[in-house]
Design a protein around this motif. Structure first.
Motif, PDB file in Angstrom:
ATOM      1  N   GLU A 140      -0.182   0.295   1.560  1.00  0.00           N
ATOM      2  CA  GLU A 140      -1.206   0.055   0.551  1.00  0.00           C
ATOM      3  C   GLU A 140      -1.164   1.258  -0.396  1.00  0.00           C
ATOM      4  O   GLU A 140      -1.115   2.398   0.057  1.00  0.00           O
ATOM      5  CB  GLU A 140      -2.587  -0.071   1.191  1.00  0.00           C
ATOM      6  N   PHE A 141      -1.198   0.980  -1.686  1.00  0.00           N
ATOM      7  CA  PHE A 141      -1.025   2.077  -2.638  1.00  0.00           C
ATOM      8  C   PHE A 141      -1.829   1.829  -3.899  1.00  0.00           C
ATOM      9  O   PHE A 141      -2.220   0.701  -4.210  1.00  0.00           O
ATOM     10  CB  PHE A 141       0.465   2.257  -2.982  1.00  0.00           C
ATOM     11  N   LEU A 142      -2.063   2.907  -4.632  1.00  0.00           N
ATOM     12  CA  LEU A 142      -2.769   2.843  -5.912  1.00  0.00           C
ATOM     13  C   LEU A 142      -1.741   2.845  -7.033  1.00  0.00           C
ATOM     14  O   LEU A 142      -0.791   3.619  -7.009  1.00  0.00           O
ATOM     15  CB  LEU A 142      -3.707   4.047  -6.065  1.00  0.00           C
ATOM     16  N   HIS A 143      -1.975   1.982  -8.023  1.00  0.00           N
ATOM     17  CA  HIS A 143      -1.072   1.932  -9.174  1.00  0.00           C
ATOM     18  C   HIS A 143      -1.889   1.610 -10.411  1.00  0.00           C
ATOM     19  O   HIS A 143      -3.019   1.088 -10.333  1.00  0.00           O
ATOM     20  CB  HIS A 143       0.024   0.880  -8.971  1.00  0.00           C
ATOM     21  N   ASP A 144      -1.349   1.931 -11.584  1.00  0.00           N
ATOM     22  CA  ASP A 144      -2.044   1.628 -12.829  1.00  0.00           C
ATOM     23  C   ASP A 144      -1.610   0.256 -13.345  1.00  0.00           C
ATOM     24  O   ASP A 144      -0.844  -0.463 -12.693  1.00  0.00           O
ATOM     25  CB  ASP A 144      -1.821   2.719 -13.886  1.00  0.00           C
ATOM     26  N   LYS A 145      -2.102  -0.123 -14.545  1.00  0.00           N
ATOM     27  CA  LYS A 145      -1.802  -1.446 -15.078  1.00  0.00           C
ATOM     28  C   LYS A 145      -0.321  -1.636 -15.355  1.00  0.00           C
ATOM     29  O   LYS A 145       0.186  -2.755 -15.351  1.00  0.00           O
ATOM     30  CB  LYS A 145      -2.604  -1.675 -16.362  1.00  0.00           C
ATOM     31  N   ALA A 146       0.376  -0.517 -15.609  1.00  0.00           N
ATOM     32  CA  ALA A 146       1.804  -0.595 -15.893  1.00  0.00           C
ATOM     33  C   ALA A 146       2.635  -0.689 -14.617  1.00  0.00           C
ATOM     34  O   ALA A 146       3.854  -0.796 -14.677  1.00  0.00           O
ATOM     35  CB  ALA A 146       2.249   0.609 -16.719  1.00  0.00           C
ATOM     36  N   GLY A 147       1.985  -0.621 -13.441  1.00  0.00           N
ATOM     37  CA  GLY A 147       2.707  -0.717 -12.174  1.00  0.00           C
ATOM     38  C   GLY A 147       3.228   0.603 -11.663  1.00  0.00           C
ATOM     39  O   GLY A 147       4.002   0.640 -10.705  1.00  0.00           O
ATOM     40  N   ARG A 148       2.801   1.735 -12.273  1.00  0.00           N
ATOM     41  CA  ARG A 148       3.249   3.052 -11.804  1.00  0.00           C
ATOM     42  C   ARG A 148       2.469   3.442 -10.550  1.00  0.00           C
ATOM     43  O   ARG A 148       1.233   3.460 -10.565  1.00  0.00           O
ATOM     44  CB  ARG A 148       3.078   4.097 -12.899  1.00  0.00           C
ATOM     45  N   VAL A 149       3.181   3.763  -9.479  1.00  0.00           N
ATOM     46  CA  VAL A 149       2.561   4.117  -8.207  1.00  0.00           C
ATOM     47  C   VAL A 149       2.086   5.568  -8.255  1.00  0.00           C
ATOM     48  O   VAL A 149       2.824   6.466  -8.658  1.00  0.00           O
ATOM     49  CB  VAL A 149       3.562   3.929  -7.049  1.00  0.00           C
ATOM     50  N   HIS A 150       0.819   5.783  -7.850  1.00  0.00           N
ATOM     51  CA  HIS A 150       0.244   7.128  -7.895  1.00  0.00           C
ATOM     52  C   HIS A 150      -0.041   7.704  -6.509  1.00  0.00           C
ATOM     53  O   HIS A 150       0.044   8.916  -6.326  1.00  0.00           O
ATOM     54  CB  HIS A 150      -1.057   7.115  -8.702  1.00  0.00           C
ATOM     55  N   ALA A 151      -0.405   6.859  -5.552  1.00  0.00           N
ATOM     56  CA  ALA A 151      -0.764   7.392  -4.229  1.00  0.00           C
ATOM     57  C   ALA A 151      -0.667   6.283  -3.195  1.00  0.00           C
ATOM     58  O   ALA A 151      -0.870   5.098  -3.489  1.00  0.00           O
ATOM     59  CB  ALA A 151      -2.170   7.969  -4.256  1.00  0.00           C
ATOM     60  N   ILE A 152      -0.344   6.681  -1.954  1.00  0.00           N
ATOM     61  CA  ILE A 152      -0.365   5.773  -0.810  1.00  0.00           C
ATOM     62  C   ILE A 152      -1.679   6.000  -0.075  1.00  0.00           C
ATOM     63  O   ILE A 152      -2.073   7.139   0.179  1.00  0.00           O
ATOM     64  CB  ILE A 152       0.831   6.049   0.122  1.00  0.00           C
ATOM     65  N   VAL A 153      -2.393   4.908   0.231  1.00  0.00           N
ATOM     66  CA  VAL A 153      -3.696   5.041   0.881  1.00  0.00           C
ATOM     67  C   VAL A 153      -3.698   4.506   2.307  1.00  0.00           C
ATOM     68  O   VAL A 153      -4.718   4.584   2.991  1.00  0.00           O
ATOM     69  CB  VAL A 153      -4.776   4.320   0.053  1.00  0.00           C
ATOM     70  N   GLY A 154      -2.580   3.976   2.760  1.00  0.00           N
ATOM     71  CA  GLY A 154      -2.494   3.467   4.121  1.00  0.00           C
ATOM     72  C   GLY A 154      -1.328   2.495   4.237  1.00  0.00           C
ATOM     73  O   GLY A 154      -0.494   2.402   3.334  1.00  0.00           O
ATOM     74  N   ALA A 155      -1.286   1.766   5.348  1.00  0.00           N
ATOM     75  CA  ALA A 155      -0.210   0.795   5.552  1.00  0.00           C
ATOM     76  C   ALA A 155      -0.634  -0.188   6.638  1.00  0.00           C
ATOM     77  O   ALA A 155      -1.602   0.046   7.370  1.00  0.00           O
ATOM     78  CB  ALA A 155       1.089   1.492   5.939  1.00  0.00           C
ATOM     79  N   GLY A 156       0.091  -1.292   6.720  1.00  0.00           N
ATOM     80  CA  GLY A 156      -0.197  -2.295   7.740  1.00  0.00           C
ATOM     81  C   GLY A 156       1.081  -2.808   8.380  1.00  0.00           C
ATOM     82  O   GLY A 156       2.102  -2.967   7.714  1.00  0.00           O
TER      83      GLY A 156
END
Length: 332
Positions: free
Chosen positions: A121-137
């Motif tokens: 699970e990750f945070l990204h902006d509207k352009a799809g640029r990944v900024h941070a990972i917040v977890g995983a499943g």
């Protein structure tokens, strides 16, 4: 900056260190910068170091759950137990890897191949640029082709054991001690980025002294300054000439007294004064007969005669000055 959370998009298959064991290090994000999911969505990972920096700023482990229960079950008040915890991160050939502390239950399920994929699970902006990972499943429907969590050992082509990345060459390239920490390496990379930005800015605004001889530059600068000064002087002279012409026209029209010339010259010398004077003259009444003195001063007696009086002087053979004096004597 708007950020969005993506789940079940990157399902990453990670290899066990050896058959029957859950891996300690797992791949969280593939190498970028362009990353395409099997469902057609596209993301970019422009700065893996920034993702790791965001993890360290969190100052705590990130949860790995089952089927993204943290995102889907927990908000409803349902149980969402952890399968493990991401305790550390590092970059390997542009990909982001995480060190996982598995729960006993999850480790057994991975080893038994009940779960084979990891979806961050990750945070990204509207352009799809990944900024941070917040977890995983832990999941079983991969969206990306990645390293497997658990796969059957191929006896003909056994899975190599993981080895810690050798950063010695990188440290030498960056001018660091071979035992430098990951944080020190990342800081050196950041400095290189800053140096690149500075160099690009300098290239856009180069030092002229490196390309033009100083003497030539100074000579051209002096000429430009002299031309500017000459132009200013020309404009000042032109303005004064225009003002004098306007004042004389007003005198001849009987709008202003000849003795007030200096007063109106001072008015015209101000910024916008000539325009103000012309507007003023347009509103003034005639205060005396139009003058034909021209450039003559009032003290010049011959200049005070009218055209008719001058004709009389010519017919009688009398000088204009004597005739003017006789007229002045008669008035007294």
């Amino acid at each position: 900056m708007t950020k969005r959370t993506a789940t079940t998009i990157l399902n990453i298959e990670l290899a066990a260190i050896q058959t029957g064991q859950a891996p300690e290090w797992v791949e969280l994000f593939p190498a970028g910068p362009d990353i395409a999911a099997r469902d057609g969505r596209r993301f970019t990972l422009p700065d893996p170091a920034a993702v790791i920096a965001a993890f360290h700023e969190n100052k705590g482990p990130l949860a790995i759950d089952y089927e993204h229960a943290q995102a889907h079950r927990a908000p409803k008040g349902e149980e969402a137990p952890a399968a493990g915890w991401i305790a550390d991160m590092e970059i390997r050939d542009g990909a982001v890897w995480g060190k996982v502390e598995w729960t006993e239950r999850a480790a057994d399920m991975v080893a038994a191949r009940e779960y084979r994929f990891l979806s961050p699970e990750f945070l990204h902006d509207k352009a799809g640029r990944v900024h941070a990972i917040v977890g995983a499943g832990l999941v079983n429907r991969p969206a990306f082709v990645m390293t497997a969590l658990s796969r059957q050992e191929d006896t003909d082509h056994p899975t190599p054991k993981e080895t810690k990345m050798d950063l010695t060459a990188l440290c030498r390239t960056l001018g660091l001690d071979t035992g430098a920490s990951l944080d020190q390496i990342l800081a050196a990379v950041d400095r290189l980025k800053e140096d690149k930005t500075t160099a690009l800015a300098a290239a856009e605004k180069p030092d002229l002294e490196r390309f033009v001889p100083r003497a030539d530059y100074d000579a051209q600068k002096t000429k430009a300054e002299e031309a500017t000064t000459a132009l200013a002087a020309f404009k000042a002279d032109q303005t004064k000439a225009d003002a004098d012409a306007a004042i004389e026209a007003a005198v001849k029209a009987g709008k202003i007294a000849p003795a007030s010339r200096d007063h109106y010259r001072a008015l015209c010398a101000r910024d916008g004064g000539l325009d103000d004077f012309k507007k003023l003259v347009g509103t003034l009444p005639v205060i005396g007969d139009p003058s034909d003195l021209g450039e003559q001063q009032p003290g010049d007696k011959s200049a005070a005669l009218t055209e008719g009086q001058r004709s009389i002087c010519a017919a009688m053979g009398v000088s204009e000055e004597d005739y003017a004096k006789s007229l002045a004597a008669e008035r007294t």
